[in-house]
Design a protein around this motif. Structure first.
Motif, short mmCIF file in Angstrom:
data_model
loop_
_atom_site.label_atom_id
_atom_site.label_comp_id
_atom_site.label_asym_id
_atom_site.label_seq_id
_atom_site.Cartn_x
_atom_site.Cartn_y
_atom_site.Cartn_z
N PRO A 172 -87.38 -33.22 -126.85
CA PRO A 172 -86.51 -33.95 -127.78
C PRO A 172 -86.29 -35.40 -127.36
CG PRO A 172 -85.32 -32.09 -126.78
CD PRO A 172 -86.71 -32.05 -126.30
N LEU A 173 -86.20 -35.66 -126.07
CA LEU A 173 -86.03 -37.04 -125.62
C LEU A 173 -87.25 -37.88 -125.94
CD1 LEU A 173 -84.17 -36.59 -122.22
CD2 LEU A 173 -83.25 -37.47 -124.36
N THR A 174 -88.42 -37.30 -125.79
CA THR A 174 -89.66 -38.01 -126.13
C THR A 174 -89.69 -38.32 -127.62
OG1 THR A 174 -90.79 -36.88 -124.33
CG2 THR A 174 -92.17 -37.89 -126.03
N ALA A 175 -89.30 -37.36 -128.44
CA ALA A 175 -89.27 -37.58 -129.89
C ALA A 175 -88.30 -38.69 -130.26
CB ALA A 175 -88.89 -36.27 -130.60
N VAL A 176 -87.14 -38.71 -129.63
CA VAL A 176 -86.15 -39.76 -129.92
C VAL A 176 -86.69 -41.11 -129.51
CG1 VAL A 176 -83.89 -40.65 -129.23
CG2 VAL A 176 -84.14 -38.25 -129.85
N LEU A 177 -87.29 -41.18 -128.33
CA LEU A 177 -87.84 -42.46 -127.87
C LEU A 177 -88.94 -42.96 -128.80
CD1 LEU A 177 -87.94 -41.94 -124.01
CD2 LEU A 177 -86.45 -43.45 -125.31
N LEU A 178 -89.78 -42.07 -129.30
CA LEU A 178 -90.81 -42.48 -130.24
C LEU A 178 -90.21 -42.91 -131.58
CD1 LEU A 178 -93.70 -39.95 -129.61
CD2 LEU A 178 -93.70 -42.39 -129.15
N ALA A 179 -89.17 -42.22 -132.02
CA ALA A 179 -88.56 -42.54 -133.31
C ALA A 179 -87.92 -43.92 -133.31
CB ALA A 179 -87.52 -41.48 -133.67
#
Length: 174
Positions: A50-57
């Motif tokens: 989820p942290l990776t997804a947030v950083l990409l978003a």
């Protein structure tokens, strides 16, 4: 927080807490908090995706920022809106004529769903809405208040179209 290894199977964290005592040596305490390798592994597996997804978003790669000029025009348009329009069209509504809001469905139904049409109606007026243009005629259709310059009406029409397309999320000049 500082991590150091105290044994092969466990890790400890030193947390430094300060009190308001006069002596600096008395104001620092150490607490040993064991963190096991399995716990750390679980946390990484649990929160990494989820942290990776947030950083990409929120990454500028996925969402390139608007240019400074566009941002300034939006702010200037919001300032003009707050000065001239918000009295009747607060948050895109219409307190005078409920069927003539600044939401996309009403704009489209009333034939005012482009920046050019929003400019024309703002300049010359339409129905119960007075015109705000410097050369607005006839006099009875125009505002009795201060008139807007052509550039201000252009910024205003761009701002109204942008806000309408976004569902009037926020009108702020801060």
């Amino acid at each position: 927080m500082r991590l150091h290894s105290s044994s092969a199977s466990a890790r400890c964290c030193n947390l430094f807490c300060s009190s308001h005592k006069a002596n600096a040596r008395e104001s620092e305490w150490k607490f040993q908090v064991p963190v096991k390798h399995k716990d750390l592994e679980f946390l990484i597996k649990r929160f990494a995706p989820p942290l990776t997804a947030v950083l990409l978003a929120v990454s500028p790669i996925c969402n390139p920022p608007e240019s400074l000029g566009q941002t300034l025009d939006i702010q200037r348009g919001a300032t003009v809106f707050n000065r001239a329009c918000i009295g009747c069209h607060d948050t895109g509504g219409n307190i005078i004529q409920p069927g003539a809001t600044l939401f996309p469905s009403d704009l489209q139904r009333n034939g005012v769903d482009t920046e050019e049409e929003i400019y024309r109606v703002t300049y010359f007026g339409k129905g119960r809405m007075p015109g705000f243009g410097e050369k607005c005629t006839p006099r009875g259709q125009c505002t009795f208040g201060p008139r807007l310059q052509d550039e201000e009406i252009k910024l205003l029409s761009e701002f109204v179209k942008l806000q309408a397309d976004q569902g009037w999320p926020n009108v702020s000049t801060d």
